[in-house]
Every structure is written in structure tokens, then in C-alpha cells.
Scaffold this motif. Structure first.
Motif, PDB file in Angstrom:
ATOM      1  N   ARG A   1      18.353   1.073  39.275  1.00  0.00           N
ATOM      2  CA  ARG A   1      19.139   0.222  38.375  1.00  0.00           C
ATOM      3  C   ARG A   1      19.316  -1.151  39.024  1.00  0.00           C
ATOM      4  NH1 ARG A   1      25.676   0.480  38.042  1.00  0.00           N
ATOM      5  NH2 ARG A   1      25.875  -1.083  36.415  1.00  0.00           N
TER       6      ARG A   1
ATOM      7  N   PRO B   1      31.892  -8.439  42.327  1.00  0.00           N
ATOM      8  CA  PRO B   1      32.100  -8.802  40.913  1.00  0.00           C
ATOM      9  C   PRO B   1      32.667 -10.205  40.740  1.00  0.00           C
ATOM     10  CG  PRO B   1      32.871  -6.565  41.333  1.00  0.00           C
ATOM     11  CD  PRO B   1      32.552  -7.176  42.675  1.00  0.00           C
TER      12      PRO B   1
ATOM     13  N   ARG C   1      33.341  -9.659  34.659  1.00  0.00           N
ATOM     14  CA  ARG C   1      33.548  -8.777  35.821  1.00  0.00           C
ATOM     15  C   ARG C   1      34.665  -9.269  36.742  1.00  0.00           C
ATOM     16  NH1 ARG C   1      28.924  -5.446  35.582  1.00  0.00           N
ATOM     17  NH2 ARG C   1      27.153  -6.594  34.724  1.00  0.00           N
TER      18      ARG C   1
ATOM     19  N   TYR D   1      22.050  -4.056  43.178  1.00  0.00           N
ATOM     20  CA  TYR D   1      22.700  -2.879  43.756  1.00  0.00           C
ATOM     21  C   TYR D   1      21.915  -2.231  44.901  1.00  0.00           C
ATOM     22  CZ  TYR D   1      25.501  -3.346  39.529  1.00  0.00           C
ATOM     23  OH  TYR D   1      26.324  -3.828  38.532  1.00  0.00           O
TER      24      TYR D   1
ATOM     25  N   ASN E   1      34.491   3.974  42.960  1.00  0.00           N
ATOM     26  CA  ASN E   1      33.716   2.924  42.314  1.00  0.00           C
ATOM     27  C   ASN E   1      33.666   3.283  40.836  1.00  0.00           C
ATOM     28  OD1 ASN E   1      31.971   1.044  41.299  1.00  0.00           O
ATOM     29  ND2 ASN E   1      30.415   1.292  42.890  1.00  0.00           N
TER      30      ASN E   1
ATOM     31  N   ARG F   1      30.067 -12.785  40.023  1.00  0.00           N
ATOM     32  CA  ARG F   1      29.134 -12.470  38.927  1.00  0.00           C
ATOM     33  C   ARG F   1      29.683 -12.973  37.588  1.00  0.00           C
ATOM     34  NH1 ARG F   1      27.493  -6.409  39.337  1.00  0.00           N
ATOM     35  NH2 ARG F   1      25.902  -7.147  37.861  1.00  0.00           N
TER      36      ARG F   1
ATOM     37  N   LEU G   1      26.251   4.778  37.991  1.00  0.00           N
ATOM     38  CA  LEU G   1      26.002   4.784  39.438  1.00  0.00           C
ATOM     39  C   LEU G   1      25.053   5.908  39.834  1.00  0.00           C
ATOM     40  CD1 LEU G   1      29.531   3.565  40.286  1.00  0.00           C
ATOM     41  CD2 LEU G   1      27.421   2.362  40.818  1.00  0.00           C
TER      42      LEU G   1
ATOM     43  N   HIS H   1      33.147  -1.646  45.369  1.00  0.00           N
ATOM     44  CA  HIS H   1      31.991  -2.107  44.594  1.00  0.00           C
ATOM     45  C   HIS H   1      30.862  -2.476  45.540  1.00  0.00           C
ATOM     46  CE1 HIS H   1      34.485  -2.283  41.034  1.00  0.00           C
ATOM     47  NE2 HIS H   1      35.391  -2.883  41.767  1.00  0.00           N
ATOM     48  N   LEU H   2      29.640  -2.137  45.134  1.00  0.00           N
ATOM     49  CA  LEU H   2      28.470  -2.542  45.918  1.00  0.00           C
ATOM     50  C   LEU H   2      28.293  -4.060  45.844  1.00  0.00           C
ATOM     51  CD1 LEU H   2      26.875   0.309  44.184  1.00  0.00           C
ATOM     52  CD2 LEU H   2      26.181   0.084  46.549  1.00  0.00           C
ATOM     53  N   SER H   3      28.341  -4.574  44.623  1.00  0.00           N
ATOM     54  CA  SER H   3      28.197  -6.018  44.436  1.00  0.00           C
ATOM     55  C   SER H   3      29.567  -6.683  44.582  1.00  0.00           C
ATOM     56  CB  SER H   3      27.628  -6.297  43.034  1.00  0.00           C
ATOM     57  OG  SER H   3      28.572  -5.939  42.040  1.00  0.00           O
TER      58      SER H   3
ATOM     59  N   PRO I   1      30.386   5.296  35.698  1.00  0.00           N
ATOM     60  CA  PRO I   1      29.205   5.140  34.855  1.00  0.00           C
ATOM     61  C   PRO I   1      28.056   4.366  35.498  1.00  0.00           C
ATOM     62  CG  PRO I   1      31.181   4.679  33.590  1.00  0.00           C
ATOM     63  CD  PRO I   1      31.620   4.908  35.013  1.00  0.00           C
TER      64      PRO I   1
ATOM     65  N   HIS J   1      36.609  -2.822  34.662  1.00  0.00           N
ATOM     66  CA  HIS J   1      36.983  -4.036  33.922  1.00  0.00           C
ATOM     67  C   HIS J   1      37.642  -3.741  32.577  1.00  0.00           C
ATOM     68  CE1 HIS J   1      34.429  -5.531  37.037  1.00  0.00           C
ATOM     69  NE2 HIS J   1      33.362  -4.944  36.524  1.00  0.00           N
TER      70      HIS J   1
ATOM     71  N   GLY K   1      32.575   1.560  38.385  1.00  0.00           N
ATOM     72  CA  GLY K   1      31.549   0.882  37.593  1.00  0.00           C
ATOM     73  C   GLY K   1      32.208  -0.060  36.590  1.00  0.00           C
ATOM     74  N   ALA K   2      31.628  -0.154  35.412  1.00  0.00           N
ATOM     75  CA  ALA K   2      32.138  -1.097  34.412  1.00  0.00           C
ATOM     76  C   ALA K   2      33.524  -0.713  33.894  1.00  0.00           C
ATOM     77  CB  ALA K   2      31.153  -1.199  33.253  1.00  0.00           C
TER      78      ALA K   2
HETATM   79  C1  DQA Z   1      29.956  -2.187  40.263  1.00  0.00           C
HETATM   80  C2  DQA Z   1      30.299  -3.546  39.636  1.00  0.00           C
HETATM   81  C3  DQA Z   1      30.629  -3.392  38.167  1.00  0.00           C
HETATM   82  O1  DQA Z   1      30.904  -4.673  37.587  1.00  0.00           O
HETATM   83  C4  DQA Z   1      29.451  -2.786  37.420  1.00  0.00           C
HETATM   84  O2  DQA Z   1      29.780  -2.581  36.071  1.00  0.00           O
HETATM   85  C5  DQA Z   1      28.961  -1.545  38.051  1.00  0.00           C
HETATM   86  C6  DQA Z   1      28.849  -1.484  39.503  1.00  0.00           C
HETATM   87  C7  DQA Z   1      29.491  -2.347  41.731  1.00  0.00           C
HETATM   88  O3  DQA Z   1      29.486  -1.344  42.434  1.00  0.00           O
HETATM   89  O4  DQA Z   1      29.092  -3.430  42.135  1.00  0.00           O
HETATM   90  O5  DQA Z   1      28.567  -0.602  37.374  1.00  0.00           O
HETATM   91  O6  DQA Z   1      31.123  -1.385  40.265  1.00  0.00           O
END
Ligand code: DQA
Length: 163
Positions: free
Chosen positions: A25, A112, A119, A30, A82, A115, A19, A108-110, A17, A88, A84-85
């Protein structure tokens, strides 16, 4: 796009979701590259490693579950995911990963862990082969390198999970 080399091993790259909104975004989190741009680079890199990338994105949990099953049915060497959310929250994704013999690399790009507290827990981490996070778009490339290195270690790409 050029075809992968004959005999290239299939690798699924699944994005969950939101991405599809990369580039616009929360770019401070990101980055400014779109998913399309990231994928173009990854396709090139995959070819140079003798891997054939099948890249898909969905905002729907069920589609990701179906694609994880498909990765096994089609004999994929690995899945790079990846989520996304859904990382979690999703027990369905966790179960789908546990249900297949294909090794899954969580990306994950970031980072978590650095953060918000919600996450910090990954529902899927206990059943994936490994996690790469915090390197921006480079996280995906490092995951591809990991797949290529795993392939070198174990010709044939046998299941190496220990869960
Ligand atoms: C993510 C990290 C997730 O916490 C977030 O919900 C995302 C992107 C990342 O790629 O850093 O949608 O997966």
C-alpha cells in the motif's frame, strides 16, 4: 513464535483499516515492510523488554472499540494504537479510549501533520497518553520503548492519564 517471559506485562498493539496492506500500500508513504514482518520484529523487541505483545488488526471500527475494552478487562499495561484513517474521523474510538484507564499511545508510520489537511486533525489525540508519528515502522518500536520506560517510572503501571 517463542513465548514471552513469565510475568511479562501485557501490551495490546492494535492496527486499524488498511494496515493489513502494508508493504504494497503506497510504499513511498508507508514503506515496503509488511505488517507481518513489522510484527515479527516487534514481538522480539517486546520480549527483550519483558513485555508480552498481543497484536491485532481490523478494518472495522467496532472491532477496535471491543479490543480497547478488552485491553482494560485483561489488565493490559498499555495499548499501542495505529487507527489508520479512523484517527481523523472516529468519535467512537475517542470515546472508547476515554472510557478505559489503560494508557493508549497513538502511532503513525507517516507524519500526518506533513500530509493532506484532512489528516491534520486527530480525533483521538486529546485522550491518548502520547503520539509517535513519522518514523515508519520505527514508530511502533519507539512506542514499545515508551511503554517500557513508563513501566520503569511507575512500577505497577498505574493510570497516568490527565484528561
Ligand atoms: C496512518 C496515517 C493515516 O492518516 C492513514 O489514514 C493511515 C495510516 C499512518 O500510519 O501513517 O491509514 O495512520
Amino acid at each position: 513464535m517463542a513465548q514471552p517471559p513469565a510475568g511479562a506485562a501485557l501490551v495490546f498493539l492494535l492496527n486499524g483499516p488498511n494496515l493489513n496492506r502494508l508493504g504494497r500500500r503506497e510504499p513511498h508513504v508507508y514503506g515496503r515492510q509488511s505488517l507481518h514482518d513489522i510484527l515479527s520484529e516487534l514481538e522480539r523487541h517486546a520480549r527483550s523488554l519483558g513485555l508480552a505483545l498481543e497484536a491485532r488488526q481490523s478494518n472495522h471500527e467496532g472491532a477496535l472499540v471491543d479490543w480497547l475494552h478488552e485491553a482494560e478487562d485483561r489488565g493490559a499495561l498499555a495499548v499501542i494504537l495505529n487507527a489508520g484513517a479512523l484517527t481523523h474521523t472516529s468519535l467512537a474510538l475517542r470515546d472508547a479510549i476515554a472510557a478505559i484507564a489503560v494508557p493508549v499511545i497513538e502511532v503513525h508510520l507517516s507524519n500526518p501533520a506533513a500530509r493532506e489537511p484532512f489528516r491534520h486533525r486527530s480525533r483521538i489525540a486529546p485522550v491518548v497518553r502520547g503520539v509517535i508519528q513519522g518514523f515508519g515502522a520505527l514508530s511502533y518500536r519507539l512506542a514499545l520503548d515508551a511503554v517500557a520506560a513508563m513501566r520503569q517510572e511507575r512500577p505497577g503501571g498505574e493510570d497516568q492519564r490527565h484528561d
